[in-house]
Design a protein around this motif. Sequence first.
Motif, PDB file in Angstrom:
ATOM      1  N   UNK B   3       0.810  -1.206   0.000  1.00 31.79           N
ATOM      2  CA  UNK B   3       0.000   0.000   0.000  1.00 31.79           C
ATOM      3  C   UNK B   3       0.838   1.248   0.000  1.00 31.79           C
ATOM      4  N   UNK B   4       2.120   1.128  -0.338  1.00 33.78           N
ATOM      5  CA  UNK B   4       3.028   2.264  -0.174  1.00 33.78           C
ATOM      6  C   UNK B   4       3.249   3.045  -1.467  1.00 33.78           C
ATOM      7  N   UNK B  36       3.618  17.852 -12.524  1.00 27.79           N
ATOM      8  CA  UNK B  36       3.185  19.041 -11.812  1.00 27.79           C
ATOM      9  C   UNK B  36       2.017  18.694 -10.895  1.00 27.79           C
ATOM     10  N   UNK B  37       1.070  17.927 -11.430  1.00 32.43           N
ATOM     11  CA  UNK B  37      -0.106  17.518 -10.665  1.00 32.43           C
ATOM     12  C   UNK B  37       0.298  16.685  -9.453  1.00 32.43           C
ATOM     13  N   UNK B  38       1.387  15.943  -9.598  1.00 30.25           N
ATOM     14  CA  UNK B  38       1.866  15.080  -8.516  1.00 30.25           C
ATOM     15  C   UNK B  38       2.759  15.825  -7.539  1.00 30.25           C
ATOM     16  N   UNK B  39       3.065  17.092  -7.820  1.00 34.43           N
ATOM     17  CA  UNK B  39       3.993  17.819  -6.965  1.00 34.43           C
ATOM     18  C   UNK B  39       5.418  17.318  -7.120  1.00 34.43           C
ATOM     19  N   UNK B  40       5.733  16.822  -8.318  1.00 34.18           N
ATOM     20  CA  UNK B  40       7.061  16.282  -8.574  1.00 34.18           C
ATOM     21  C   UNK B  40       7.659  16.991  -9.791  1.00 34.18           C
ATOM     22  N   UNK B  41       8.820  16.525 -10.256  1.00 32.33           N
ATOM     23  CA  UNK B  41       9.407  17.122 -11.458  1.00 32.33           C
ATOM     24  C   UNK B  41      10.309  16.109 -12.159  1.00 32.33           C
ATOM     25  N   UNK B 226       3.665  12.178   2.819  1.00 32.40           N
ATOM     26  CA  UNK B 226       2.686  13.197   3.178  1.00 32.40           C
ATOM     27  C   UNK B 226       1.324  12.611   3.480  1.00 32.40           C
ATOM     28  N   UNK B 227       0.406  13.512   3.821  1.00 30.16           N
ATOM     29  CA  UNK B 227      -0.949  13.086   4.191  1.00 30.16           C
ATOM     30  C   UNK B 227      -1.920  13.456   3.079  1.00 30.16           C
ATOM     31  N   UNK B 375      -6.985  -6.740 -19.474  1.00 29.79           N
ATOM     32  CA  UNK B 375      -6.297  -6.366 -18.243  1.00 29.79           C
ATOM     33  C   UNK B 375      -7.250  -5.484 -17.455  1.00 29.79           C
ATOM     34  N   UNK B 376      -7.352  -5.740 -16.166  1.00 27.80           N
ATOM     35  CA  UNK B 376      -8.250  -4.972 -15.307  1.00 27.80           C
ATOM     36  C   UNK B 376      -7.489  -4.563 -14.069  1.00 27.80           C
ATOM     37  N   UNK B 377      -7.685  -3.334 -13.609  1.00 27.57           N
ATOM     38  CA  UNK B 377      -7.082  -2.915 -12.353  1.00 27.57           C
ATOM     39  C   UNK B 377      -8.180  -2.428 -11.413  1.00 27.57           C
ATOM     40  N   UNK B 378      -7.958  -2.619 -10.133  1.00 25.96           N
ATOM     41  CA  UNK B 378      -8.865  -2.116  -9.111  1.00 25.96           C
ATOM     42  C   UNK B 378      -8.115  -1.052  -8.315  1.00 25.96           C
ATOM     43  N   UNK B 379      -8.655   0.149  -8.317  1.00 22.95           N
ATOM     44  CA  UNK B 379      -8.057   1.275  -7.599  1.00 22.95           C
ATOM     45  C   UNK B 379      -8.952   1.632  -6.417  1.00 22.95           C
ATOM     46  N   UNK B 380      -8.363   2.209  -5.397  1.00 27.02           N
ATOM     47  CA  UNK B 380      -9.166   2.612  -4.249  1.00 27.02           C
ATOM     48  C   UNK B 380      -8.643   3.912  -3.678  1.00 27.02           C
ATOM     49  N   UNK B 381      -9.531   4.632  -3.050  1.00 24.00           N
ATOM     50  CA  UNK B 381      -9.206   5.883  -2.406  1.00 24.00           C
ATOM     51  C   UNK B 381      -8.908   5.599  -0.945  1.00 24.00           C
ATOM     52  N   UNK B 382      -7.841   6.194  -0.432  1.00 23.04           N
ATOM     53  CA  UNK B 382      -7.535   6.039   0.985  1.00 23.04           C
ATOM     54  C   UNK B 382      -7.152   7.386   1.561  1.00 23.04           C
ATOM     55  N   UNK B 383      -7.577   7.633   2.774  1.00 19.47           N
ATOM     56  CA  UNK B 383      -7.134   8.833   3.487  1.00 19.47           C
ATOM     57  C   UNK B 383      -5.895   8.447   4.284  1.00 19.47           C
ATOM     58  N   UNK B 384      -4.772   9.063   3.964  1.00 22.01           N
ATOM     59  CA  UNK B 384      -3.516   8.698   4.642  1.00 22.01           C
ATOM     60  C   UNK B 384      -3.329   9.506   5.910  1.00 22.01           C
TER      61      UNK B 384
END
Lengths: 133, 384
Positions: B3-4, B36-41, B226-227, B375-384
């Motif tokens: 989950x990391x 940019x959206x990810x806060x990365x470069x 981060x959170x 191919x199928x993926x399962x995504x989920x939302x988590x509050x960190x």
Amino acid sequence: MSETRPSVATDETQPFWDGIAAGRLMMPFDEAANAWVWPPAHDGFVWKQVSGTGRVESYSTVHRAPSANHARQGPYTIAFVTLDEGIRLFTRIVDCAEQNLAIGMRVCARFEPVDGEQQPLAVFAPLEPGALA
Amino acid sequence: MSGKVNIAGIAELPQGKSQWPSPMAFHETLVKAALDDAGSDLTEVDVLFTVEPRADPYLVHAIALAERLRIQPEFTWSFTSGGCVPITMLQAAHDLIAAGRARTAVIVAADLPLTSVSRSKYVENLAQVGPIHPEFEAPYHPPVPGMFALVAQAYLAATGQDERALMQVALHDREMAARHPNAHMRAPMDAEAYSASRLIATPLRLLDCAPVSNGGGAVVLTRDGGSGVKVRLKGSGSATSQMHLTAARSLTQFDAGLSLQSAMKAAGVTMADLDLINIYDCFTIAMLVNLEDMGVSPRGQAASDFAAGRFGPAGELAINTHGGLLSHGHPARAGGMGNLIEAIVQLRGLAGDRQVADCEVAAAHGMAGVFASHATCVLAREEA
């Protein structure tokens, strides 16, 4: 012999195309498994002649060909035919009015080019005389 | 599955006829926008995966893109998996980060079939180097829609339906796309417009076929930090059937369900947990068959479920809230990226008037060829 097969054919499939040129449908048979193998797969099969008769498993009349060249020929019908031996073959249905096309109709192989080309192919026409245009 | 890893950034631009000076310029813009959206470069990127666009051939497209960007990520690969490729790239990038081998991955699936060659040439090329057997199908000159039409004809006969079943999918996707600012085809479609669209290969009409679109998108994955809201890849799965329809065991049933089951098992969820599934629908028949093969609807009932509103954003299980390939767009080799991006947008709660309420678990599906692999993926939302 290389003139009687399409450029994508191989030495492995030469017997199929020799058969087409001679007006016969030769298909690969795995004697150890006692089963037909189509499309050709692993080696170790022999080519055997089949009856050339079967039933239409599905069909579609193409109104928009993949390229401008073929568009000039007008609508044509592609199909899968299940041969009496149980092999599914991709093909064209010829000499059949569009309204007479039906899943399950009995058809028989002919060996002729399509679209005014040179290379003969196995195409299928209805067995029942009433289905002719 | 670890989950990391966070699906931290996305980029998508309007699909359709948008003009770009070059496919590389389009890729560069998507990469930078997603980072940019990810806060990365760019300096953080150690994984760069792409699908080679039809519009832009190189020996290794991803390396050519890295050259353009002036970066040298350790893992710079291009993938070939038909319409499964956004999900296969997602899985591979995720696993590298989860294994501690990398920290920031950019995956790009984008193509400009309308820009580099004419549309008619693209369609012609597709039939030559597409999912058609070069020796035993191609000599009969079937167009790609013709192969799907053969499935459609057999499916409709087997289930006792007519073309109105196909129409339900076209209508649903167009209604969804009308709410998506990036969708290619947004003009309202009704039953009359559907029936008036020209026949391509019976029973498929033009509006049964996804358009040829410029488009695609990029996704960034990072090591967790981060959170806040995280989007996780909980699990993915694939299924492989055959390359050509001649070799298929059936003309009406294929293996989308196997890939969904594999993905849900890896993710530890069941169908009841899904709030959204985006299904690969290059043609209306692809939606009906895939949806039923997945067990979302009983055999022969998907069309009536669409008509009953079961699959809208407020329905029992939302499907293709972006309009699918049929209306959001089909950008050649990048087809299917829209499915993945919409799943992420929905989980982030940023889908506007397409939003599925309380969207916690979303699946995205891709398919290669004529039901060749899935191919199928399962995504989920988590509050960190």
